[in-house]
Motif scaffolding. Structure first.
Motif: not given
Length: 83
Positions: A1-5, A41
């Motif tokens: 899982m990644s966090t993106v802006k 989602r």
């Protein structure tokens, strides 16, 4: 899982997807994807239909060259049409 802006992109907003995510999903630059909402989602997935590039020869392979269009009489000019 990644966090993106989320960032502004013209009048819309966009995200950058990490390369490993695109590789795992087999999505490449230029591919078409669909975006859907499921509850809270956002789901991104490949379109089921692949767009096909047809050549002119393929598009006209069943064209009947003996077919001649009829001329249509639109009547007399009613305004300032140039015939």
């Amino acid at each position: 899982m990644s966090t993106v802006k989320i960032q502004k992109w013209g009048n819309s907003h966009g995200i950058r997807l990490p390369k490993y995510v695109l590789d795992k999903a087999n999505i490449k630059e230029g591919d078409t994807v669909e975006v859907a909402l499921e509850g809270d989602r956002i789901i991104i997935f490949q379109t089921k239909k692949k767009l096909i590039d047809y050549s002119l020869n393929e598009l006209f392979k069943n064209y009947d060259v003996s077919c001649k269009p009829d001329e249509t009489d639109w009547g007399k000019p009613l305004g300032k049409e140039e015939w």
